[in-house]
Design an enzyme around this catalytic site. Structure first.
Site, PDB file in Angstrom:
ATOM      1  N   GLU A  17     -21.467   0.398  -5.833  1.00  3.95           N
ATOM      2  CA  GLU A  17     -21.893  -0.648  -4.890  1.00  3.95           C
ATOM      3  C   GLU A  17     -20.641  -1.301  -4.306  1.00  3.95           C
ATOM      4  O   GLU A  17     -19.628  -1.449  -5.016  1.00  3.95           O
ATOM      5  CB  GLU A  17     -22.709  -1.697  -5.665  1.00  3.95           C
ATOM      6  CG  GLU A  17     -23.009  -2.977  -4.919  1.00  3.95           C
ATOM      7  CD  GLU A  17     -23.511  -4.104  -5.835  1.00  3.95           C
ATOM      8  OE1 GLU A  17     -23.095  -4.141  -7.028  1.00  3.95           O
ATOM      9  OE2 GLU A  17     -24.326  -4.913  -5.362  1.00  3.95           O
ATOM     10  N   LYS A  25     -30.120  -3.346  -0.246  1.00  2.00           N
ATOM     11  CA  LYS A  25     -30.471  -3.965  -1.531  1.00  2.00           C
ATOM     12  C   LYS A  25     -31.580  -5.006  -1.395  1.00  2.00           C
ATOM     13  O   LYS A  25     -31.481  -5.939  -0.593  1.00  2.00           O
ATOM     14  CB  LYS A  25     -29.228  -4.614  -2.133  1.00  2.00           C
ATOM     15  CG  LYS A  25     -29.388  -5.137  -3.559  1.00  2.00           C
ATOM     16  CD  LYS A  25     -28.032  -5.609  -4.077  1.00  2.00           C
ATOM     17  CE  LYS A  25     -28.080  -6.082  -5.513  1.00  2.00           C
ATOM     18  NZ  LYS A  25     -26.725  -6.488  -5.989  1.00  2.00           N
ATOM     19  N   CYS A  85     -27.476  -1.867  -7.970  1.00  2.00           N
ATOM     20  CA  CYS A  85     -27.119  -2.854  -8.966  1.00  2.00           C
ATOM     21  C   CYS A  85     -28.293  -3.605  -9.603  1.00  2.00           C
ATOM     22  O   CYS A  85     -28.995  -3.038 -10.418  1.00  2.00           O
ATOM     23  CB  CYS A  85     -26.088  -3.826  -8.387  1.00  2.00           C
ATOM     24  SG  CYS A  85     -25.155  -4.621  -9.678  1.00  2.00           S
TER      25      CYS A  85
HETATM   26  N1  ING Z   1     -24.664  -7.762 -10.342  1.00  2.00           N
HETATM   27  C1  ING Z   1     -25.324  -8.084 -11.531  1.00  2.00           C
HETATM   28  C2  ING Z   1     -26.372  -7.072 -11.958  1.00  2.00           C
HETATM   29  O1  ING Z   1     -27.569  -7.226 -11.778  1.00  2.00           O
HETATM   30  C3  ING Z   1     -26.392  -9.736 -12.912  1.00  2.00           C
HETATM   31  C4  ING Z   1     -25.872  -9.473 -11.529  1.00  2.00           C
HETATM   32  C5  ING Z   1     -25.574  -9.549 -14.009  1.00  2.00           C
HETATM   33  C6  ING Z   1     -27.667 -10.146 -13.074  1.00  2.00           C
HETATM   34  C7  ING Z   1     -26.071  -9.773 -15.295  1.00  2.00           C
HETATM   35  C8  ING Z   1     -28.186 -10.370 -14.372  1.00  2.00           C
HETATM   36  C9  ING Z   1     -27.384 -10.191 -15.473  1.00  2.00           C
HETATM   37  O2  ING Z   1     -25.926  -6.130 -12.582  1.00  2.00           O
HETATM   38  C10 ING Z   1     -25.122  -7.387  -9.125  1.00  2.00           C
HETATM   39  N2  ING Z   1     -24.188  -7.147  -8.190  1.00  2.00           N
HETATM   40  O3  ING Z   1     -26.333  -7.283  -8.875  1.00  2.00           O
END
Ligand code: ING
Length: 331
Positions: A47, A132, A182
């Site tokens: 990403e 996304k 992601c």
């Molecule tokens: N990053 C993270 C993901 O979903 C996140 C944000 C991290 C959400 C940890 C919840 C817990 O992997 C992105 N860019 O979506």
């Protein structure tokens, strides 16, 4: 006749704030060259692979953030990727920040910003685009956070759904391929929409902090990787498909992102995993015949799914409180 595709997750180490796209693109071309030497036919990059994970930075004027975006794909900066694809006969998946001039739901043509991924053929055709849908984090500056996560500020919710396309790749005349990005991997709905289109290969990139930056409570560090793998393994198993999940990893401007890119088979097994948090290529041969068992038995959707019982999944956004039991509740 088995249908086999050799794929790679091309994990990237950190890209610092000050590093230009040319640095990232050169590193990606080197990974494609290494992939070619291993007989790889499709490479999955992370990403937002061209820049640092800029949603960690707050810009009062959102236009200041435009420097992180691509107004065209391909562009002069990304052309070397398309040239390498043609040179090596390799398809690739690329995540990037997209600026598009297009009509919104009111019909107004305006500048729109998305967290986007594309699937590109060896000939340079864009076979599929995805934007996304599940944007984590927040839209306004959050003073309580250790690090900002401003995807809701910089991107609109994706408006392309979760598309699947059947297209040639490698030596195969057609593979059913789909994408997510992601945070999407944490939502079973995303996987199931792809599964209901008979997806055989899901490609996804991610940038995930290695520690919890919300001040919302304790989360043991090892759970970050566990939750990522759990989501991907479950999604692949429950939709009888392969998944290639590629990280951008390492310490970017002091913020650590975990690596642990993986390739998962339709049984939910991890068949390859990165062991560094830097540029690293992991590869696997995907035999799409392995999708058959799940989709003709346990997950034969047409035989077993009961949409009439799932109405809440599309009619509700948040959870509601359940009715409270009492002795004189109606039986
Ligand atoms: N990053 C993270 C993901 O979903 C996140 C944000 C991290 C959400 C940890 C919840 C817990 O992997 C992105 N860019 O979506």
């Amino acid at each position: 006749m088995s249908r086999i595709l050799t794929v790679a997750a091309a994990q990237l180490g950190p890209i610092q704030n000050a590093e230009g796209r040319d640095v990232a693109v050169q590193r990606m071309v080197r990974l494609m060259e290494r992939a070619h030497k291993r007989g790889v036919e499709l490479v999955v990059f992370p990403e937002l692979a061209l820049t640092t994970f800029f949603p960690r930075h707050y810009h009062d004027d959102i236009a200041v953030a435009d420097r992180w975006f691509e107004p065209a794909m391909p562009s002069n900066e990304t052309a070397p990727l398309f040239e390498a694809a043609r040179k090596y006969g390799i398809g690739f998946h690329l995540g990037y920040a997209e600026i598009a001039q297009e009509a919104d739901e009111t019909g107004l043509v305006r500048k729109r910003r998305f967290n986007t991924s594309v699937l590109v053929s060896p000939e340079g055709d864009i076979l599929l685009k995805y934007r996304k849908v599940h944007l984590p984090g927040h839209a306004a500056f959050a003073p309580q956070r250790v690090v900002q996560h401003l995807e809701k500020r910089y991107f609109e919710v994706g408006n392309l759904g979760f598309p699947v396309i059947r297209a040639p790749m490698g030596g195969l005349e057609g593979i059913n391929m789909g994408m997510m990005i992601c945070n999407d991997r944490r939502w079973p709905e995303a996987w199931r929409v792809l599964g209901l289109q008979s997806v055989e290969l899901v490609m996804l990139g991610y940038n995930t902090p290695s520690i919890n930056q919300e001040a919302g409570g304790f989360e043991a560090h090892h759970l970050r990787v566990f939750h990522s793998h759990l989501s991907i393994q479950a999604g692949a198993y429950q939709n009888a498909c392969f998944a290639v999940a590629t990280a951008k990893a390492g310490i970017e401007d002091g913020c650590e992102l975990f690596g642990h890119s993986i390739i998962v088979n339709p049984q939910g097994e991890i068949v390859a995993m990165a062991s560094t948090w830097d540029d690293e290529l992991i590869t696997a041969d995907l035999d799409f015949g392995l999708c058959t068992l799940g989709r003709t038995t346990i997950f034969a959707f047409d035989q077993h799914r009961r949409p009439e019982a799932y109405e809440r999944i599309t009619s509700q956004v948040g959870a509601v409180d359940p009715p409270v039991w009492s002795k004189n509740s109606a039986k």
